[in-house]
Design a protein around this motif. Sequence first.
Motif, mmCIF file in Angstrom:
data_model
loop_
_atom_site.group_PDB
_atom_site.id
_atom_site.type_symbol
_atom_site.label_atom_id
_atom_site.label_comp_id
_atom_site.label_asym_id
_atom_site.label_seq_id
_atom_site.Cartn_x
_atom_site.Cartn_y
_atom_site.Cartn_z
ATOM 1 N N LEU A 260 16.546 25.856 12.133
ATOM 2 C CA LEU A 260 15.153 26.217 12.385
ATOM 3 C C LEU A 260 14.309 26.133 11.113
ATOM 4 O O LEU A 260 13.082 25.991 11.175
ATOM 5 N N LEU A 261 14.956 26.209 9.954
ATOM 6 C CA LEU A 261 14.241 26.140 8.679
ATOM 7 C C LEU A 261 13.974 24.706 8.232
ATOM 8 O O LEU A 261 13.241 24.484 7.268
ATOM 9 N N VAL A 262 14.571 23.736 8.920
ATOM 10 C CA VAL A 262 14.450 22.330 8.522
ATOM 11 C C VAL A 262 13.365 21.656 9.360
ATOM 12 O O VAL A 262 13.393 21.753 10.592
ATOM 13 N N PRO A 263 12.402 20.981 8.732
ATOM 14 C CA PRO A 263 11.322 20.362 9.505
ATOM 15 C C PRO A 263 11.810 19.202 10.364
ATOM 16 O O PRO A 263 12.789 18.532 10.024
ATOM 17 N N LYS A 264 11.134 18.992 11.468
ATOM 18 C CA LYS A 264 11.398 17.818 12.289
ATOM 19 C C LYS A 264 10.788 16.603 11.601
ATOM 20 O O LYS A 264 9.640 16.633 11.174
ATOM 21 N N SER B 232 10.651 5.917 -6.058
ATOM 22 C CA SER B 232 9.817 7.085 -6.333
ATOM 23 C C SER B 232 9.204 7.565 -5.021
ATOM 24 O O SER B 232 9.127 6.816 -4.044
ATOM 25 N N SER B 233 8.778 8.807 -5.004
ATOM 26 C CA SER B 233 8.194 9.380 -3.790
ATOM 27 C C SER B 233 6.791 9.893 -4.065
ATOM 28 O O SER B 233 6.507 10.432 -5.132
ATOM 29 N N VAL B 234 5.923 9.699 -3.076
ATOM 30 C CA VAL B 234 4.570 10.242 -3.105
ATOM 31 C C VAL B 234 4.388 11.061 -1.836
ATOM 32 O O VAL B 234 4.770 10.623 -0.743
ATOM 33 N N VAL B 235 3.835 12.257 -1.969
ATOM 34 C CA VAL B 235 3.580 13.118 -0.803
ATOM 35 C C VAL B 235 2.121 12.955 -0.385
ATOM 36 O O VAL B 235 1.209 13.131 -1.203
ATOM 37 N N LEU B 236 1.902 12.589 0.878
ATOM 38 C CA LEU B 236 0.548 12.376 1.394
ATOM 39 C C LEU B 236 0.308 13.263 2.621
ATOM 40 O O LEU B 236 1.236 13.553 3.386
ATOM 41 N N SER B 237 -0.929 13.660 2.798
ATOM 42 C CA SER B 237 -1.317 14.358 4.024
ATOM 43 C C SER B 237 -1.539 13.327 5.117
ATOM 44 O O SER B 237 -2.029 12.219 4.858
ATOM 45 N N LEU B 238 -1.168 13.681 6.349
ATOM 46 C CA LEU B 238 -1.390 12.760 7.465
ATOM 47 C C LEU B 238 -2.890 12.613 7.715
ATOM 48 O O LEU B 238 -3.651 13.589 7.589
ATOM 49 N N VAL C 280 7.828 11.070 8.152
ATOM 50 C CA VAL C 280 6.710 11.885 8.632
ATOM 51 C C VAL C 280 7.216 13.235 9.113
ATOM 52 O O VAL C 280 8.180 13.319 9.882
ATOM 53 N N MET C 281 6.574 14.319 8.650
ATOM 54 C CA MET C 281 6.831 15.678 9.141
ATOM 55 C C MET C 281 5.566 16.153 9.839
ATOM 56 O O MET C 281 4.628 16.636 9.200
ATOM 57 N N GLN C 282 5.520 15.938 11.145
ATOM 58 C CA GLN C 282 4.306 16.130 11.929
ATOM 59 C C GLN C 282 3.819 17.575 11.897
ATOM 60 O O GLN C 282 2.618 17.842 11.767
ATOM 61 N N GLU C 283 4.750 18.517 12.011
ATOM 62 C CA GLU C 283 4.349 19.929 12.056
ATOM 63 C C GLU C 283 3.695 20.377 10.755
ATOM 64 O O GLU C 283 2.776 21.187 10.744
ATOM 65 N N GLN C 284 4.197 19.821 9.640
ATOM 66 C CA GLN C 284 3.635 20.175 8.326
ATOM 67 C C GLN C 284 2.456 19.281 7.939
ATOM 68 O O GLN C 284 1.833 19.508 6.898
ATOM 69 N N GLN C 285 2.206 18.237 8.753
ATOM 70 C CA GLN C 285 1.096 17.305 8.512
ATOM 71 C C GLN C 285 1.205 16.611 7.150
ATOM 72 O O GLN C 285 0.203 16.406 6.458
ATOM 73 N N VAL C 286 2.457 16.271 6.760
ATOM 74 C CA VAL C 286 2.668 15.539 5.510
ATOM 75 C C VAL C 286 3.641 14.392 5.751
ATOM 76 O O VAL C 286 4.359 14.363 6.763
ATOM 77 N N ALA C 287 3.654 13.450 4.808
ATOM 78 C CA ALA C 287 4.591 12.333 4.844
ATOM 79 C C ALA C 287 5.091 12.059 3.433
ATOM 80 O O ALA C 287 4.342 12.175 2.460
ATOM 81 N N TYR C 288 6.390 11.717 3.327
ATOM 82 C CA TYR C 288 6.953 11.260 2.060
ATOM 83 C C TYR C 288 6.948 9.729 2.084
ATOM 84 O O TYR C 288 7.529 9.115 2.980
ATOM 85 N N ILE C 289 6.287 9.140 1.110
ATOM 86 C CA ILE C 289 6.227 7.684 0.993
ATOM 87 C C ILE C 289 7.180 7.260 -0.118
ATOM 88 O O ILE C 289 7.004 7.662 -1.273
ATOM 89 N N LYS C 290 8.201 6.479 0.213
ATOM 90 C CA LYS C 290 9.185 6.037 -0.774
ATOM 91 C C LYS C 290 8.803 4.652 -1.278
ATOM 92 O O LYS C 290 8.631 3.713 -0.494
ATOM 93 N N ILE C 291 8.664 4.541 -2.603
ATOM 94 C CA ILE C 291 8.058 3.375 -3.232
ATOM 95 C C ILE C 291 8.977 2.800 -4.300
ATOM 96 O O ILE C 291 9.598 3.547 -5.066
ATOM 97 N N ASP C 292 9.055 1.476 -4.361
ATOM 98 C CA ASP C 292 9.724 0.782 -5.460
ATOM 99 C C ASP C 292 8.657 0.415 -6.491
ATOM 100 O O ASP C 292 7.879 -0.517 -6.303
ATOM 101 N N LYS C 293 8.620 1.172 -7.596
ATOM 102 C CA LYS C 293 7.554 0.989 -8.592
ATOM 103 C C LYS C 293 7.566 -0.402 -9.216
ATOM 104 O O LYS C 293 6.533 -0.887 -9.711
ATOM 105 N N LYS C 294 8.724 -1.049 -9.226
ATOM 106 C CA LYS C 294 8.817 -2.387 -9.826
ATOM 107 C C LYS C 294 7.968 -3.411 -9.065
ATOM 108 O O LYS C 294 7.606 -4.454 -9.608
ATOM 109 N N LEU C 295 7.677 -3.126 -7.810
ATOM 110 C CA LEU C 295 6.913 -4.059 -6.977
ATOM 111 C C LEU C 295 5.430 -3.698 -6.897
ATOM 112 O O LEU C 295 4.660 -4.381 -6.226
ATOM 113 N N ILE C 296 5.030 -2.619 -7.581
ATOM 114 C CA ILE C 296 3.648 -2.154 -7.502
ATOM 115 C C ILE C 296 2.809 -2.793 -8.599
ATOM 116 O O ILE C 296 3.145 -2.741 -9.784
ATOM 117 N N ASP C 297 1.725 -3.450 -8.196
ATOM 118 C CA ASP C 297 0.777 -4.012 -9.164
ATOM 119 C C ASP C 297 -0.633 -3.563 -8.771
ATOM 120 O O ASP C 297 -0.815 -2.761 -7.847
#
Length: 454
Positions: A179-183, A390-396, A420-437
Amino acid sequence: MMNALERRSTFALSSIFALRMLGLFMIIPVFSVAGQSYEYATPALIGLAVGVYGLTQAILQIPFSLLADRYSRKPLVVLGLILFALGGAIAAMSDTIYGVIIGRAIAGAGAVSAVVMALLADVTREEQRTKAMAMMGMSIGLSFTIAFSLGPWLTDLVGISGLFWVTTIMGLIAISMLLLVPKVTRHHKNFRQGYLVQLKQVLKMGDLNRLHVSVFSLHLLLTAMFVYIPFQLIEYANIPLVSHGLVYLPLLLISLFFAFPSIILAEKYRKMRGIFLTAIGGIILGLIIMIFGYQSKYVLLGGLGLFFIAFNVMEALLPSWLSKSAPIQSKATAMGVNASSQFLGAFFGGVLGGQLLLLNNTSIGWSILTAIAIIWLLISFGLAQPRYLSSVVLSLPAGKKTDEWTSQLLAIRGIEEVVVMQEQQVAYIKIDKKLIDDNVRQDLAHLLGKEVAI
């Protein structure tokens, strides 16, 4: 630093692991004696009752994990814990050794270790993954030590059937911890594959196979050692069996004090391969110390302590490395193969430990374990440094469909997965920084309506 959601989820999932392991481990030090009270009991059937749990775990980890890569992980964890609790209840109500064997087999059929680890990987950012896995590893080690101390005492208090009822209660408490773990809802770029294709893909990856060999070797050595060393603690250190838990607990706590800095160094400075190989070297050194110094109480304890330090480092690094190296769409499958390797290692370690006791030559016994660790080190030299995301936390986004938003995110180069964690209205975005320009940053800023620091 972990956020509140990560701390809560890590505590809950580590507790699930610890409660299952506590119930499992409490049986081990007492059943060889207490199991003789069952009707039709023989030494072989008593051994089967102990070992069948690990066997069904090893067989069913992969099927559970294949399903966990396609469906929601939490219901599968609930199913596994229900089977664990049901098996404990059947064993508790049994008067014959055959009933206990059936109960233990059903309890082992709840093979969700890999699913729990995959769920932990979902709800933690990449940068915090090793800390989370370290806490899970510590919960396992602590439950092992506490169980070996509590098992004899509880058996004396409530009997062996009462001990099985305790495992059932722990399984039910573990369900409530979910119950403590988000969906979560997982989104990634790869298309769904057939079950067999997915398993073959995982089994063809060289580094994953080296990690499977590593967890097999680690738990083979651990289990063999715990079969082998109690007699030496009695004979050479003059420590009675009832007090062995008081030896393991302080050594474990001391090992955690040294293990934590190693884990932080591995993640923060991206030295995971170096720390990993050094930990195997520490295991080898601890075993060598016991080859030549097992007759001395303090040298024996020193070698055991060094083994524990290296063991705890490995327990934290292995699942974290696995989660980094496994294909995103097959993460649970890779963890399932790894968990099967772990339980097979424990099974063969128990068999090997028994054989070592028959040698009547303690130095040769420790030498055999050292040789296994050296072969493991040679195999592990082929490991490449894991890929770091790397991870970035975003609001839905408000007023926008989540599926459409995640599809747009995944279309941007460098974004590997969106959890996506709908109940918490957040998402973890997993990013490969080597590909970011700069172009990727502009695309992301346009989609989100704001600049994001990457």
